[in-house]
Design a protein around this motif. Structure first.
Motif, PDB file in Angstrom:
ATOM      1  N   LEU A 123     -17.641  47.958 -48.376  1.00  0.00           N
ATOM      2  CA  LEU A 123     -18.317  46.633 -48.405  1.00  0.00           C
ATOM      3  C   LEU A 123     -19.336  46.600 -47.154  1.00  0.00           C
ATOM      4  O   LEU A 123     -20.244  46.206 -47.256  1.00  0.00           O
ATOM      5  N   THR A 124     -18.543  46.853 -46.056  1.00  0.00           N
ATOM      6  CA  THR A 124     -19.177  46.484 -44.739  1.00  0.00           C
ATOM      7  C   THR A 124     -20.439  47.422 -44.491  1.00  0.00           C
ATOM      8  O   THR A 124     -21.328  46.961 -44.064  1.00  0.00           O
ATOM      9  N   ASN A 125     -20.157  48.702 -44.645  1.00  0.00           N
ATOM     10  CA  ASN A 125     -21.018  49.763 -44.337  1.00  0.00           C
ATOM     11  C   ASN A 125     -21.949  50.052 -45.320  1.00  0.00           C
ATOM     12  O   ASN A 125     -22.930  51.180 -45.015  1.00  0.00           O
ATOM     13  N   LYS A 126     -21.703  50.017 -46.316  1.00  0.00           N
ATOM     14  CA  LYS A 126     -22.309  50.577 -47.521  1.00  0.00           C
ATOM     15  C   LYS A 126     -23.032  49.573 -48.318  1.00  0.00           C
ATOM     16  O   LYS A 126     -24.519  49.323 -48.309  1.00  0.00           O
ATOM     17  N   ILE A 127     -22.310  48.695 -49.112  1.00  0.00           N
ATOM     18  CA  ILE A 127     -22.991  47.632 -49.916  1.00  0.00           C
ATOM     19  C   ILE A 127     -23.603  46.441 -49.293  1.00  0.00           C
ATOM     20  O   ILE A 127     -24.935  46.096 -49.573  1.00  0.00           O
ATOM     21  N   ASN A 128     -22.820  46.017 -48.117  1.00  0.00           N
ATOM     22  CA  ASN A 128     -23.713  44.810 -47.704  1.00  0.00           C
ATOM     23  C   ASN A 128     -24.797  45.533 -46.598  1.00  0.00           C
ATOM     24  O   ASN A 128     -25.690  44.243 -45.915  1.00  0.00           O
ATOM     25  N   ASN A 129     -24.993  46.607 -46.319  1.00  0.00           N
ATOM     26  CA  ASN A 129     -26.308  47.173 -45.495  1.00  0.00           C
ATOM     27  C   ASN A 129     -27.204  47.428 -46.383  1.00  0.00           C
ATOM     28  O   ASN A 129     -28.265  47.449 -45.893  1.00  0.00           O
ATOM     29  N   ILE A 130     -27.397  47.175 -47.628  1.00  0.00           N
ATOM     30  CA  ILE A 130     -28.572  47.253 -48.426  1.00  0.00           C
ATOM     31  C   ILE A 130     -29.600  46.291 -48.258  1.00  0.00           C
ATOM     32  O   ILE A 130     -29.050  45.043 -48.385  1.00  0.00           O
ATOM     33  N   ILE A 131     -30.747  46.839 -47.825  1.00  0.00           N
ATOM     34  CA  ILE A 131     -31.813  45.613 -47.903  1.00  0.00           C
ATOM     35  C   ILE A 131     -31.936  44.946 -49.203  1.00  0.00           C
ATOM     36  O   ILE A 131     -32.208  45.863 -50.127  1.00  0.00           O
ATOM     37  N   GLU A 134     -28.421  39.629 -50.171  1.00  0.00           N
ATOM     38  CA  GLU A 134     -28.062  38.526 -49.520  1.00  0.00           C
ATOM     39  C   GLU A 134     -26.665  38.430 -49.014  1.00  0.00           C
ATOM     40  O   GLU A 134     -26.267  38.104 -47.778  1.00  0.00           O
ATOM     41  N   ARG A 135     -25.952  38.381 -50.135  1.00  0.00           N
ATOM     42  CA  ARG A 135     -24.230  38.218 -49.821  1.00  0.00           C
ATOM     43  C   ARG A 135     -23.515  38.815 -51.017  1.00  0.00           C
ATOM     44  O   ARG A 135     -24.072  38.981 -52.030  1.00  0.00           O
ATOM     45  N   THR A 136     -22.179  38.964 -50.747  1.00  0.00           N
ATOM     46  CA  THR A 136     -21.368  39.306 -51.891  1.00  0.00           C
ATOM     47  C   THR A 136     -20.198  38.421 -51.888  1.00  0.00           C
ATOM     48  O   THR A 136     -19.638  38.080 -50.919  1.00  0.00           O
ATOM     49  N   ASP A 137     -19.565  38.690 -53.183  1.00  0.00           N
ATOM     50  CA  ASP A 137     -18.183  38.071 -53.226  1.00  0.00           C
ATOM     51  C   ASP A 137     -17.444  38.890 -53.884  1.00  0.00           C
ATOM     52  O   ASP A 137     -17.801  39.737 -54.881  1.00  0.00           O
ATOM     53  N   THR A 138     -15.947  39.217 -53.355  1.00  0.00           N
ATOM     54  CA  THR A 138     -15.312  40.306 -53.737  1.00  0.00           C
ATOM     55  C   THR A 138     -14.023  39.780 -54.560  1.00  0.00           C
ATOM     56  O   THR A 138     -13.446  39.153 -54.064  1.00  0.00           O
ATOM     57  N   PHE A 139     -13.571  40.302 -55.768  1.00  0.00           N
ATOM     58  CA  PHE A 139     -12.545  40.099 -56.626  1.00  0.00           C
ATOM     59  C   PHE A 139     -11.483  41.293 -56.712  1.00  0.00           C
ATOM     60  O   PHE A 139     -12.194  42.320 -57.470  1.00  0.00           O
ATOM     61  N   ILE A 140     -10.390  41.518 -56.172  1.00  0.00           N
ATOM     62  CA  ILE A 140      -9.624  42.527 -56.395  1.00  0.00           C
ATOM     63  C   ILE A 140      -8.896  42.384 -57.857  1.00  0.00           C
ATOM     64  O   ILE A 140      -8.117  41.337 -57.863  1.00  0.00           O
ATOM     65  N   SER A 141      -8.791  43.239 -58.325  1.00  0.00           N
ATOM     66  CA  SER A 141      -8.211  43.562 -59.523  1.00  0.00           C
ATOM     67  C   SER A 141      -6.374  43.757 -59.304  1.00  0.00           C
ATOM     68  O   SER A 141      -6.312  44.650 -58.582  1.00  0.00           O
TER      69      SER A 141
END
Length: 152
Positions: A123-131, A134-141
């Motif tokens: 989440l921190t270093n891959k997904i949220n670094n994509i230009i 804006e932001r993400t919400d995560t739901f753990i199964s």
């Protein structure tokens, strides 16, 4: 794709394959009371129509050390970023599904990781670094009590 090109035999073949995609053509032919050649012809037709896109192996991911399954709702900053964002998400091996959806999010991603620490890194270093994200919400199964294909 409408099923206007499919008849009862095609649907019967698909039903057998949905239950076990490794069923041999000759066994399908026996079950459908037709020749093996007929099954080959029907399978080729359904592949050519794009109804059958291939077959997959189903893995028991926790037995392979992948203990975290989550869904990530992704907000895109603007619609023009969408294509670039999906291309970058496709490069992340932990992202196993990507859905374009209606509602609050632009994209909903299924993410599989080995641990919570692995998820945090993804989440921190891959997904949220994509230009463009804006932001993400995560739901753990917590569990997956139903896992099946559609029944025809």
């Amino acid at each position: 794709m409408q099923n206007a090109h499919l008849d009862e035999l095609d649907l019967q073949i698909l039903d057998i394959l949905i239950k076990d995609c490794r069923t041999p053509y000759l066994e399908i032919a026996r079950m459908c009371h037709v020749s093996g050649g007929t099954i080959h012809v029907r399978m080729k037709k359904m592949e050519d129509l794009g109804i059958i896109k291939g077959s997959r192996i189903l893995l028991n991911l926790p037995k392979l050390g992948y203990d975290v399954c989550c869904f990530v709702g992704i907000y895109i900053d603007k619609t023009s970023s969408f294509s670039a964002v999906t291309e970058e998400l496709a490069k992340i091996k932990e992202v196993v599904e990507l859905h374009l959806i209606t509602g609050n999010y632009s994209i909903f991603a299924k993410v599989i990781c080995k641990s919570i620490a692995d998820l945090q890194d993804t989440l921190t270093n891959k997904i949220n670094n994509i230009i463009g994200i804006e932001r993400t919400d995560t739901f753990i199964s917590l569990s997956q009590p139903i896992d099946r294909n559609i029944q025809l």
